[in-house]
Design an enzyme around this catalytic site. Structure first.
Site, short mmCIF file in Angstrom:
data_model
loop_
_atom_site.label_atom_id
_atom_site.label_comp_id
_atom_site.label_asym_id
_atom_site.label_seq_id
_atom_site.Cartn_x
_atom_site.Cartn_y
_atom_site.Cartn_z
N HIS A 1 39.59 45.51 42.95
CA HIS A 1 40.41 46.28 43.90
C HIS A 1 41.58 47.01 43.23
CE1 HIS A 1 42.47 47.45 47.50
NE2 HIS A 1 43.48 46.61 47.32
N GLU B 1 33.17 34.83 46.90
CA GLU B 1 33.90 34.34 45.72
C GLU B 1 33.11 33.19 45.09
OE1 GLU B 1 38.71 33.97 45.50
OE2 GLU B 1 37.68 32.58 46.80
N ASP C 1 65.07 50.52 36.75
CA ASP C 1 65.83 49.78 35.74
C ASP C 1 65.51 48.28 35.80
OD1 ASP C 1 67.58 50.53 33.72
OD2 ASP C 1 69.15 49.31 34.67
C1 HEM Z 1 47.02 46.08 45.42
C2 HEM Z 1 45.00 43.25 48.79
C3 HEM Z 1 43.91 47.19 51.42
C4 HEM Z 1 45.51 49.99 47.85
C5 HEM Z 1 46.58 44.97 46.10
C6 HEM Z 1 46.74 43.60 45.67
C7 HEM Z 1 46.19 42.82 46.62
C8 HEM Z 1 45.67 43.68 47.66
C9 HEM Z 1 46.10 41.30 46.63
C10 HEM Z 1 47.37 43.14 44.35
C11 HEM Z 1 48.83 42.92 44.39
C12 HEM Z 1 49.67 44.16 44.39
O1 HEM Z 1 49.72 44.89 43.39
O2 HEM Z 1 50.28 44.42 45.41
C13 HEM Z 1 44.55 44.08 49.79
C14 HEM Z 1 43.89 43.61 51.00
C15 HEM Z 1 43.60 44.72 51.74
C16 HEM Z 1 44.05 45.88 50.99
C17 HEM Z 1 43.60 42.16 51.32
C18 HEM Z 1 42.95 44.84 53.08
C19 HEM Z 1 42.91 43.89 53.98
C20 HEM Z 1 44.20 48.28 50.66
C21 HEM Z 1 43.91 49.65 51.03
C22 HEM Z 1 44.33 50.44 50.01
C23 HEM Z 1 44.92 49.57 49.01
C24 HEM Z 1 43.24 50.10 52.34
C25 HEM Z 1 44.25 51.94 49.88
C26 HEM Z 1 43.16 52.62 50.15
C27 HEM Z 1 46.13 49.17 46.95
C28 HEM Z 1 46.89 49.66 45.82
C29 HEM Z 1 47.32 48.54 45.12
C30 HEM Z 1 46.80 47.38 45.82
C31 HEM Z 1 47.19 51.12 45.48
C32 HEM Z 1 48.18 48.52 43.86
C33 HEM Z 1 47.34 48.73 42.64
C34 HEM Z 1 48.20 48.76 41.40
O3 HEM Z 1 49.10 49.60 41.34
O4 HEM Z 1 47.99 47.92 40.54
N1 HEM Z 1 45.91 44.99 47.31
N2 HEM Z 1 44.61 45.45 49.82
N3 HEM Z 1 44.81 48.27 49.43
N4 HEM Z 1 46.10 47.80 46.92
FE1 HEM Z 1 45.31 46.64 48.33
#
Ligand code: HEM
Length: 493
Positions: free
Chosen positions: A339, A268, A215
């Site tokens: 990512h 970057e 919500d």
């Molecule tokens: C989203 C950083 C590792 C899965 C994000 C975001 C950032 C980020 C900045 C965008 C903000 C957010 O939506 O929360 C990182 C960094 C990592 C890392 C720096 C490692 C040091 C991982 C790993 C996975 C993962 C290992 C899974 C295999 C996701 C998912 C989202 C996400 C599912 C949300 C995507 C969405 O719903 O839009 N991550 N992440 N991340 N990350 Fe990571």
């Protein structure tokens, strides 16, 4: 059910005790099992219900403070502290179930969980176990998470637990995490959103389970009509075979991920240089906006959380999550390999390959990560920093492993040669390091066609350029797969 599954415990300091029990003798095994059941009996474990009630009490206190202008900062801190307690949660690995000789009927049956993280290195292209840190190369039986906003209060519970563990453990490793509440310039600010070490706001997009949270997203966080963050309970919960009828648990993936901030910034900049060459060829030095756009191409969001698919400059401010990639079928606003586009394609698969959206949505994971190492966006060369990555799901193979393996590590995700995930993509150790590793990036933000006017009529010369980044800049230092048992199962240990 334990807390921190359906909703994050939300505390900024966290200590992870990685336990290897001494399970040689029946006496030691009994003590280890008593330790686990004792966590419930002594009310140390934070239940999901308790977490819910505390969150409500916390909101009530905040409302009182808000309506009372005479209250001092010290009183505010004391009031908020009194409304919350230290969070404690426990999870057990498959090796733990076996070593403790728990009844095999108690054993959760996810195949990846049963195999354990060490056996999945090849599937995920992880570094070999001998390169992992000592906390993870040993057999890990259980993980206890202790978390609080007040470091001293947390420390006293950690000390108490370590004392309890004496006498029947071979090893208790410890990892400590801190949520980095930093402004964009890196200055600490308790009211700032949480950032990870590359500088990006983190923990924005999560599957939501409680009506109250859904919500909130609908009415106060930009709506849910384009992207619906709600998720069914079976996205994370599984019936605990060792628990009573109401006993539910969840699989947790734990990975220590070291971040090389300097390397990431170099990449970057390399990307920003190319962006500048196409955007303003006469003055090709990258501007701060080019650098910000390069980072946003890599992550899929600008550092402040603005989704790059929505616009080419930061500044949307309110951490938007009501977006999809529908308007960007060619990846010219948000590259396919970014990512967030890889880790949650928000319907890309349906549009491109007709794969049902319902199927893609079941892959989503619930992230419960916290940063480790110095709280800074400018770590020195000797500072070891990164993320203690934790995520909950009901199937490790179909959720975490699928994202890492089929999407992040897949260089042909959505399109041929779209490239590795620039944040977490991993390549095979023996993979030739050649141009096939290059990703494709938009030449001009949002432009589908670049025309070559030297020909008559002008010809279309493509809208992307290939660039091989030098990463990966995230290195897996070890991890394990765990199950968070239900309270009734723990009591019966
Ligand atoms: C989203 C950083 C590792 C899965 C994000 C975001 C950032 C980020 C900045 C965008 C903000 C957010 O939506 O929360 C990182 C960094 C990592 C890392 C720096 C490692 C040091 C991982 C790993 C996975 C993962 C290992 C899974 C295999 C996701 C998912 C989202 C996400 C599912 C949300 C995507 C969405 O719903 O839009 N991550 N992440 N991340 N990350 Fe990571």
């Amino acid at each position: 059910m334990q807390g921190n599954i359906l909703k994050s415990h939300g505390r900024d300091h966290s200590s992870h005790l990685l336990i290897t029990f001494d399970t040689e003798t029946p006496e030691h095994r009994r003590k280890a099992r008593e330790f686990l059941s004792g966590l419930v009996e002594s009310n140390l474990i934070t239940t999901a219900l308790q977490q819910w009630e505390e969150a409500k009490a916390y909101r009530d206190v905040q409302a009182t403070i808000h309506g009372n202008g005479a209250i001092t900062d010290k009183d505010v801190a004391a009031l908020l502290l009194s409304a919350s307690s230290v969070f404690v949660g426990v999870m057990v690995s498959a090796e733990g179930y076996r070593a403790l000789k728990l009844d095999t009927r108690y054993m959760p049956d996810d195949p990846s969980f049963l195999a354990g993280a060490k056996a999945r290195v090849d599937v995920l292209q992880d570094p070999p176990v001998e390169d992992w840190e000592d906390n993870f190369t040993v057999p890990l039986h259980a993980l206890v998470i202790v978390a609080d906003d007040v470091a001293d209060r947390l420390e006293s519970v950690v000390t108490q637990l370590k004392e309890l563990l004496q006498g029947f453990c071979l090893r208790v490793g410890e990892e400590t995490g801190t949520a980095m509440r930093l402004k964009a310039d890196g200055e600490e600010d308790p009211s700032a959103p949480v950032r990870e070490h590359f500088g990006f706001v983190d923990g924005v997009s999560q599957p939501l389970f409680y009506a109250r949270d859904i919500d909130n997203a609908r009415t106060r966080r930009g709506g849910i009509d384009r992207y619906d963050p709600s998720a069914p309970l079976d996205q994370v919960l599984v019936k605990d075979p060792g628990g009573k009828d109401t006993g539910y648990g969840s699989y947790f993936v734990y990975r220590k991920l070291e971040q090389n901030v300097e390397g990431f910034r170099d990449d970057e900049m390399a990307l920003a240089k190319k962006i500048a060459e196409f955007a303003h060829p006469k003055t090709p030095t990258p501007t701060p906006e080019d650098i910000a756009l390069a980072g946003a191409y890599m992550v899929g969001r600008f550092q402040d959380g603005t989704p790059v698919v929505e616009r080419g400059v930061a500044g949307l401010g309110s951490l938007p999550n009501n977006f999809t990639f529908d308007a960007d079928p060619d990846g010219v606003r948000c590259p396919f390999q970014a990512h967030v586009r890889k880790s949650n394609p928000r319907g890309d698969k349906q549009r491109q390959f007709g794969q049902p959206l319902t199927q893609e949505r079941t892959v989503r994971i619930v992230r419960r990560a916290i940063s480790y190492g110095k709280v800074t966006l400018q770590p020195g060369p000797d500072d070891k920093v990164g993320l203690l990555f934790l995520c909950a799901q009901s199937s490790i193979a179909d959720q975490f492993e699928f994202i890492q393996n089929q999407w992040a590590n897949n260089r042909n995700f959505l399109r041929e040669h779209s490239g590795l995930d620039p944040v977490i993509g991993q390549i095979q150790q023996d993979q030739p390091d050649d141009d096939t590793l290059a990703g494709h990036w938009p030449k001009l933000y949002g432009s589908r066609n670049e025309l070559d006017f030297s020909t008559n009529p002008p010809s279309v010369v493509g809208h992307t350029f290939a660039l091989r980044l030098l990463g990966p800049w995230v290195t897996m230092k070890g991890g394990e797969y765990f199950f968070v048992p239900s309270l009734s199962a723990l009591r019966a240990y």
